[in-house]
Design an enzyme around this catalytic site. Structure first.
Site, PDB file in Angstrom:
ATOM      1  CG  ASP A  80      -0.160   0.021   2.613  1.00 59.37           C
ATOM      2  OD1 ASP A  80       0.731  -0.776   2.680  1.00 59.37           O
ATOM      3  OD2 ASP A  80      -0.713   0.838   3.510  1.00 59.37           O
ATOM      4  CD  GLU A 173       4.201   0.257   6.944  1.00 56.39           C
ATOM      5  OE1 GLU A 173       5.144   0.650   7.465  1.00 56.39           O
ATOM      6  OE2 GLU A 173       3.959   1.350   6.106  1.00 56.39           O
TER       7      GLU A 173
END
Length: 410
Positions: A80, A173
């Site tokens: 991400d 994350e």
């Protein structure tokens, strides 16, 4: 797709921006699209035990090529990109042989300037990959993914000795959920490294203790013409609250091992105001004191209010400093330092002024320091990475794998 740069450019074309406040993991569909593409790539390259969980965590193995027992080690990056800036339609610019001065980002007025970012002075002659000024780049952490993939491919083709190498690419994350559904037992490594750092040589095993602080302020709204003694303006209380937060301990005034209070967002009206802070500190005692300070401010500002009007503070711990876990395994750090020196890189030990998946994983029994990627200025339009830095990261990953095998040789 064997080239490092080609891989990186392919990965940043996926919009994988994560989204806060979403219960599902991954928080966005784009992350699953990248995970499936990486899964297919790993299968086509001939890697084993390629498994994608329903939460979007992808794991795979490069089997050992030596007969003697070697500890299984892992390398981890996240898919991400930050919710703080758009990661859609990323349009990278490639500048070969940087000669100094401002770099135009796209066709507008945005520039990447060595005046604002002096590190550029150290990168003369390098190939820089920048944004076009409209999005972030996604080097955090797609540079790490590209580096791990490239290192695996090169290890597979080479005769360099190595044990089992486990890799994982994680979702979410950036919003603190990357390791929430990470199966440490299935990963089956004795230790691992996240590849999620910054400039060349960075090696990190200390990170902030982190908490999220939600401040809810309930006031009382009446017509302002008849408000005397009745109105309680939640916005005024919010202003008073924030004025009590130590101004000298904000992100823009701290560095190194200094912690901070950061007002991340605020919204409100006379009737109600909401403030969202994050608090950070490397020291556990200092961390607890910062949280207490937020509670004390609420008590002070809210003193004497009508019972229907109040200030409510909700504090949620996000992650803790992994130093206390990693320090129990000093050989992991020593190995990475030696690998860097073998690649003519001087290790730069520094604290992470943030968090990584490695912090969560270290507390789950998988010690996990952080390696550099060669990227800079994450989470915004000035983000960039150097191709030379990425190549060095690949070399360090390969050398760590080789050293682990050589040190285990009878």
């Amino acid at each position: 797709m064997d080239k490092l740069l080609d891989r990186f450019l392919n990965y940043v074309s996926f919009d994988t921006q994560s989204k806060s406040g979403v219960r599902q993991v991954p928080s966005t569909d784009g992350q699953l699209k990248l995970a499936r593409a990486l899964q297919q790539e790993l299968l086509e390259l001939g890697f084993e035990q390629v498994v994608l969980s329903k939460q979007g965590c992808l794991m795979a193995t490069l089997p050992a090529n030596v007969a003697w027992p070697v500890p299984a080690i892992g390398f981890i990056s996240h898919m991400d990109t930050s919710p703080d800036f758009s990661g859609k339609n990323v349009n990278p610019q490639i500048l070969e042989n940087y000669r100094g001065g401002d770099i135009a980002l796209g066709v507008g007025d945005e520039v990447l300037s060595p005046v604002m970012f002096p590190v550029l002075h150290q990168l003369l002659g390098h190939t820089l990959i920048t944004t076009d000024g409209k999005t972030l780049l996604g080097a955090d952490d797609k540079a790490g993914i590209a580096e791990i993939m490239t290192a695996l491919v090169r290890l597979k083709k080479s005769q360099l000795p190595h044990g089992d190498i486990r890799v994982a690419f994680t979702p979410d994350e950036e919003i603190g959920k990357g390791a929430q559904f990470f199966d440490v037992k299935a990963f089956n490594a004795q230790w691992a490294y996240t590849v999620d750092g910054g400039g060349v040589g960075e090696l990190e095993y200390e990170n902030f203790n982190a908490a999220s602080v939600q401040v809810k302020i309930v006031g009382n709204n009446v017509h302002p013409g008849s408000a005397k003694g009745v109105m309680v303006n939640a916005l005024t209380l919010a202003s008073r609250y924030h004025q009590q937060v130590p101004e000298s301990q904000s992100p823009e005034q701290t560095d190194g091992y200094q912690g901070f209070y950061h007002l991340h967002s605020m919204k409100g009206s006379v009737e109600r105001a909401d403030l969202h802070y994050i608090v950070r500190d490397f020291d556990r005692n200092g961390f607890e004191q910062r949280k207490q300070t937020m509670l004390d401010i609420a008590e002070k500002v809210g003193a004497g209010l009508h019972p229907d009007c109040y200030i409510e503070v909700t504090i949620t711990d996000t992650y803790y400093n992994m130093r206390e876990q990693v320090e129990q395994h000093p050989h992991i750090i020593a190995l990475a330092q030696q690998a860097m020196r073998d690649c003519d890189i001087e290790p730069n030990m520094k604290p992470i002024r943030g968090g990584t998946d490695g912090a969560h994983l270290s507390f789950q029994g998988l010690p996990c320091p952080n390696l550099f990627t060669g990227g800079y200025n994450y989470h915004g339009k000035h983000e960039f990475v150097t191709l030379e830095g990425m190549e060095k990261a690949v070399s360090v990953i390969m050398r760590i794998a080789e050293l682990t095998a050589l040190r285990a040789k009878p």
